[in-house]
Design an enzyme around this catalytic site. Structure first.
Site, PDB file in Angstrom:
ATOM      1  N   HIS A   1     -21.649  84.321  33.653  1.00  0.00           N
ATOM      2  CA  HIS A   1     -21.418  83.868  32.276  1.00  0.00           C
ATOM      3  C   HIS A   1     -21.449  85.062  31.329  1.00  0.00           C
ATOM      4  O   HIS A   1     -22.369  85.880  31.364  1.00  0.00           O
ATOM      5  CB  HIS A   1     -22.477  82.853  31.862  1.00  0.00           C
ATOM      6  CG  HIS A   1     -22.307  82.363  30.450  1.00  0.00           C
ATOM      7  ND1 HIS A   1     -21.301  81.483  30.093  1.00  0.00           N
ATOM      8  CD2 HIS A   1     -22.973  82.664  29.299  1.00  0.00           C
ATOM      9  CE1 HIS A   1     -21.365  81.246  28.796  1.00  0.00           C
ATOM     10  NE2 HIS A   1     -22.367  81.957  28.285  1.00  0.00           N
ATOM     11  N   SER A   2     -20.446  85.168  30.460  1.00  0.00           N
ATOM     12  CA  SER A   2     -20.347  86.224  29.452  1.00  0.00           C
ATOM     13  C   SER A   2     -20.419  87.595  30.147  1.00  0.00           C
ATOM     14  O   SER A   2     -19.610  87.866  31.025  1.00  0.00           O
ATOM     15  CB  SER A   2     -21.442  86.037  28.398  1.00  0.00           C
ATOM     16  OG  SER A   2     -21.175  86.808  27.252  1.00  0.00           O
ATOM     17  N   MET A   3     -21.380  88.438  29.808  1.00  0.00           N
ATOM     18  CA  MET A   3     -21.470  89.728  30.480  1.00  0.00           C
ATOM     19  C   MET A   3     -21.585  89.551  31.989  1.00  0.00           C
ATOM     20  O   MET A   3     -21.078  90.370  32.771  1.00  0.00           O
ATOM     21  CB  MET A   3     -22.662  90.535  29.968  1.00  0.00           C
ATOM     22  CG  MET A   3     -22.722  91.954  30.540  1.00  0.00           C
ATOM     23  SD  MET A   3     -24.205  92.899  30.094  1.00  0.00           S
ATOM     24  CE  MET A   3     -25.368  92.247  31.312  1.00  0.00           C
TER      25      MET A   3
END
Length: 252
Positions: A91-93
């Protein structure tokens, strides 16, 4: 570099498990972000959250500040422990780490994921990160964390917790701010891309760009913003299960 375990709740492989799902959290996050996920997974899927150095139970260790090094080290750890077909979720980074780790696995001629699941992450060529954010004054840095809305309010409101968390948060944003994308041949690993319809950081109309970086890509959007996943974990796992179930006959 590090001494702690990268994988939470690692045990002897169970005969009832078919796939492993390695999960990478967002910037500043830890393996605990996926503590409820095993309850949403079918019996044939083992959820294995990844604890990065400097995060969560490994807070005493030095965090990585360079994505290329992190991806290669994580890839080698996966090669060392992988005993079953596996998928990567980030998720995300964490999505960026998952993507670069997949490319590192390919370069090392190791096993590659049967599928890559990326959440709230734009293609690397569209990634726009402030290269100096990790060097900002504390007040400015904390204000940016409030905007991203991924840090628990109790952390932002506690000087003691902030003092403990700011170094790892700065390290993660240094990873993002100094990341440089190097073009390689597209992945053969299929990708499922998740996103929030109201994401202010990664706009949903950017996500189809992933189709140019792999042999096959599917996009699935959920209500919510960049951290839609807090409310939609069960729905995300349902989509993951759907994609991996279709691969069962290919491996067994």
């Amino acid at each position: 570099m590090s001494t702690g375990s990268w994988f939470v709740n690692v045990g002897k492989p169970s005969r009832s498990r078919v796939f492993d799902l390695y999960c990478l959290p967002h910037a500043g996050g830890s393996a605990s972000a996926y503590s409820l996920w095993p309850g949403f997974a079918p019996r044939w899927l083992r959820v294995r959250p990844i604890e990065l150095p400097g995060h969560g139970s490994r807070l005493s260790e030095q965090p990585y500040r360079d994505l290329a090094t992190l991806a290669e080290h994580l890839a080698r750890e996966i090669i060392r422990v992988a005993t079953s077909p596996f998928a990567l979720f980030g998720h995300s980074m964490g999505g960026l780490i998952a993507y670069e780790t997949t490319r590192a696995l390919r370069r090392l001629a190791g096993p590659v994921p049967v599928r890559l699941f990326l959440s709230s992450m734009a293609v690397p060529s569209l990634l726009i990160a402030n290269p100096r954010l990790h060097q900002a004054a504390d007040d400015d840095f904390v204000e940016k964390l409030r905007f991203f809305d991924g840090t628990p309010p109790e952390v932002l409101q506690s000087d003691e917790l902030l003092e403990a968390m700011l170094p790892v948060m700065r390290a993660d944003f240094e990873i993002l701010g100094t990341y440089q994308y190097h073009m390689e041949s597209r992945l053969e690993t299929p990708i499922t891309v998740f996103g929030g319809l109201d994401d202010r950081i990664v706009h949903s109309d950017e996500l189809p760009e992933w189709q140019d970086l792999t042999s096959s890509a599917r996009i699935k959007l959920f209500p919510g913003g960049h951290f839609y996943i807090k409310d939609e974990a069960a729905g995300v796992m349902e989509e993951i299960t759907k994609d991996l179930r279709g691969l069962l006959m290919d491996f067994y």
